[in-house]
Design a protein around this motif. Structure first.
Motif, short mmCIF file in Angstrom:
data_model
loop_
_atom_site.label_atom_id
_atom_site.label_comp_id
_atom_site.label_asym_id
_atom_site.label_seq_id
_atom_site.Cartn_x
_atom_site.Cartn_y
_atom_site.Cartn_z
N VAL A 61 0.75 -1.39 0.06
CA VAL A 61 0.04 0.11 0.07
C VAL A 61 0.85 1.49 -0.14
N HIS A 62 0.27 2.38 -0.56
CA HIS A 62 1.00 3.54 -0.53
C HIS A 62 0.04 4.49 0.35
N PHE A 63 0.39 4.88 1.65
CA PHE A 63 -0.31 5.61 2.51
C PHE A 63 0.23 7.18 2.65
N ARG A 64 1.37 7.45 1.74
CA ARG A 64 1.65 8.78 1.43
C ARG A 64 2.03 9.82 2.64
N GLU A 65 2.42 9.22 3.98
CA GLU A 65 3.16 9.87 4.78
C GLU A 65 4.37 9.61 5.38
N PRO A 93 8.08 2.79 0.18
CA PRO A 93 9.10 3.90 0.72
C PRO A 93 8.83 5.15 -0.08
N ASN A 94 7.89 4.97 -1.13
CA ASN A 94 7.95 6.33 -2.11
C ASN A 94 7.18 7.59 -1.47
N THR A 95 7.37 7.96 -0.14
CA THR A 95 6.78 9.03 0.34
C THR A 95 7.90 10.15 0.29
N SER A 151 10.26 3.34 -13.11
CA SER A 151 10.09 4.19 -12.27
C SER A 151 8.44 4.59 -12.20
N SER A 152 7.92 4.96 -11.11
CA SER A 152 6.62 5.16 -11.04
C SER A 152 6.31 6.39 -10.17
N THR A 153 5.36 6.73 -9.42
CA THR A 153 5.22 7.70 -8.63
C THR A 153 6.52 7.85 -7.65
N GLY A 154 7.00 9.04 -7.58
CA GLY A 154 8.24 9.37 -6.64
C GLY A 154 9.48 9.12 -6.78
N THR A 177 9.96 -6.18 -5.56
CA THR A 177 10.48 -5.39 -6.81
C THR A 177 9.02 -5.03 -7.46
N HIS A 178 9.14 -3.67 -7.96
CA HIS A 178 8.19 -2.96 -9.02
C HIS A 178 9.04 -3.25 -10.24
N CYS A 179 8.60 -4.31 -11.20
CA CYS A 179 9.24 -4.48 -12.53
C CYS A 179 8.40 -3.94 -13.84
N CYS A 282 -2.53 3.16 -13.89
CA CYS A 282 -1.72 2.93 -12.72
C CYS A 282 -0.36 2.15 -13.43
N ASN A 283 0.35 1.96 -12.61
CA ASN A 283 1.71 1.37 -12.91
C ASN A 283 2.08 0.08 -12.17
N PRO A 284 2.17 -1.12 -12.76
CA PRO A 284 2.14 -1.48 -14.12
C PRO A 284 0.60 -1.21 -14.72
N PRO A 313 -3.53 6.00 -3.40
CA PRO A 313 -4.31 7.32 -3.67
C PRO A 313 -3.75 8.59 -4.34
N HIS A 314 -4.69 9.18 -5.18
CA HIS A 314 -4.14 10.54 -5.52
C HIS A 314 -5.58 11.26 -5.60
N THR A 315 -5.41 12.62 -5.47
CA THR A 315 -6.81 13.54 -5.48
C THR A 315 -7.37 13.38 -6.83
N HIS A 327 -2.04 11.31 -12.45
CA HIS A 327 -0.84 10.67 -11.47
C HIS A 327 -1.49 8.93 -11.79
N ALA A 328 -0.43 8.22 -11.68
CA ALA A 328 -0.90 6.87 -11.72
C ALA A 328 -1.25 6.17 -10.31
N GLY A 329 -2.29 5.31 -10.33
CA GLY A 329 -2.77 4.60 -8.82
C GLY A 329 -3.87 4.75 -8.91
O1 DOR Z 1 0.26 3.21 -9.99
C1 DOR Z 1 1.22 3.27 -9.22
N1 DOR Z 1 1.21 4.10 -8.35
N2 DOR Z 1 2.00 2.39 -9.27
C2 DOR Z 1 3.13 2.37 -8.28
O2 DOR Z 1 4.15 1.64 -8.33
C3 DOR Z 1 3.26 3.64 -7.57
C4 DOR Z 1 1.85 3.90 -7.16
C5 DOR Z 1 1.91 5.23 -6.34
O3 DOR Z 1 2.71 5.58 -5.56
O4 DOR Z 1 1.29 6.19 -6.81
#
Ligand code: DOR
Length: 445
Positions: A61-65, A93-95, A151-154, A177-179, A282-284, A313-315, A327-329
């Protein structure tokens, strides 16, 4: 001392469904049996007509904080998770700043200790130049090391081959891994930019981030893991071709290379872009339908080990931008169990298998200490679901800070009625108990 008694449940656990009562004391399952209704307890839940499952463990999960709290916080998304039956999460860890030092990682644990209603663990991040910090990670209290091999968000891409080799060779613990092969994605993006300019439709996303990019990167990860006997876990598989990289001829406990599939890749296909646009970017990428069919097959025959969400989550405003900038996700963590229970209602998967893939397997893969099963002596992470009720996803009941879901308007044939986190009733019939705090995961390794 606190006690909780659940009576008259249909327990789904370890490949079986049976009648059971469960007695919980001080956070742990003390007794499982029938005829326990005579025991006295601080709280009694009569679960007649309901299924009792081990709580869902979401390993991505990506909880953004910290740093991206306009999108979400650990506190807000943990509440959404618990309302959906997820008792435990592992966060990426992409906070901002990226979790690339032990100090920054410790800060995330401190935030969760203060604010998370769910149990938690946080991945250590890797970059092209933080190997020493990565090697200081404690395998007993951190879930794993995350590498973005695409590469993805961050902006966390690790693209130096010698760095990758060293992390695979020396990592003291599981690497997730994100591949997606970066060069392949960049070349395709250039081609599609030349063809469409700024006005590209979302449906080109699986062509920009294509099947070959996924296979090239996943097969490199597998090759490195085999060379260095690394404990590798590949996240969010999306293509039929990649599935040949995974085995089902040995038990999960013996696998050095394991795999994850996400609910949105099982639920949506490329046919949905025209309806949902960037909401499902989203990615992938979500790919052509034959891939989804192959993912289901591999999930059921155990080449795919875990179901998770990649809750990202994205706004709403960030999703309204043009294809190239959106934004992807997708936010998903409140609805992952409900989606899989709906799939069970459709006859696509059994309840036992849902529990295997969402609770048992994450616990086994990561060697989580005493969670993921309904067993005496284990932490009481439990969820009660009612398959006779329905849940309709709408703005009124979405708990994500971003306030939207790609599933709005969907009616799923199941409802979560209670969620118990480390022995505490954290959610009951639509109400969260905001005094409950989850625990930091420990690992048996
Ligand atoms: O779509 C995605 N969003 N894929 C990712 O790997 C990262 C994520 C994000 O942090 O927004």
């Amino acid at each position: 001392m606190s006690t909780l008694l659940i009576i008259n449940a249909r327990l789904v656990n370890e490949g079986q469904i049976r009648d059971a009562d469960v007695f919980v004391k001080d956070g742990f399952i003390e007794q499982i049996g029938t005829g326990l209704s005579g025991l006295s307890a601080d709280q009694v839940i009569d679960a007649a007509g309901q299924y009792l499952l081990p709580g869902v463990i979401d390993d991505q999960v990506h909880f953004r904080e910290p740093g991206l709290t306009h999108k979400a916080t650990i506190g807000s998304e943990a509440r959404a998770a618990v309302a959906g039956g997820t008792t435990t999460f592992m966060e990426m860890p992409n906070t901002v700043p990226n979790a690339l030092t032990q100090e920054l990682l410790a800060e995330k644990y401190a935030i969760a200790e203060r604010s998370s209603i769910a149990n938690y663990s946080f991945f250590m991040g890797t970059s092209n130049d933080n190997l020493e910090e990565v090697l200081r990670t404690d395998p007993k209290n951190v879930c794993g090391v995350k590498i973005f091999m695409g590469s993805s968000t961050g902006n966390m891409l690790v693209d130096k081959v010698n760095v990758l080799e060293e992390v695979f060779r020396q990592s003291p613990m599981l690497i997730a891994t994100h591949c997606e092969d970066e060069a392949t994605v960049r070349a395709a993006a250039e081609r599609y930019r030349a063809e469409y300019g700024d006005d590209a439709p979302a449906r080109i996303h699986p062509l920009v981030r294509d099947e070959e990019a996924c296979y090239k990167s996943s097969s490199l990860a597998v090759e490195l893991a085999k060379r260095y006997n690394t404990r590798l876990h590949i996240l969010h598989l999306t293509t039929a071709k990649e599935l040949s990289l995974f085995r089902n001829d040995i038990p999960l406990a013996e696998k050095r290379i394991t795999s994850e599939v996400c609910v949105h890749h099982l639920w949506f296909s490329a046919d949905d872009y025209d309806r949902l646009g960037n909401r499902i970017k989203c990615n992938p990428a979500i790919k052509a339908p034959h891939n989804r069919a192959a993912l289901w097959e591999a999930l059921l025959d155990d080449r795919l080990d875990i179901i998770a969400t990649d809750h990202a989550p994205h706004t709403w405003a960030e999703k309204q931008e043009s294809y190239w900038h959106a934004h992807a996700g997708l936010p998903l963590v409140q609805h992952s169990l409900l989606l899989m229970l709906e799939a069970a209602q459709q006859g696509r998967i059994t309840l036992e298998k849902v529990v295997q893939k969402m609770s048992h397997a994450p616990a086994d893969c990561f060697r989580i200490d005493r969670r993921g099963y309904v067993r005496e002596g284990y932490w009481a992470d439990l969820v009660l679901v009612d398959l006779g009720q329905t849940s309709t996803v709408s703005k009124e009941n979405i708990l994500y800070k971003c306030g939207w879901s790609p599933l709005e308007g969907e009616t799923l044939r199941a409802a979560v009625t209670h969620t118990i986190v480390s022995g505490q009733v954290a959610y009951e019939k639509g109400r969260l108990d905001d005094s409950v705090r989850g625990k930091r995961l420990a690992f048996d390794r």
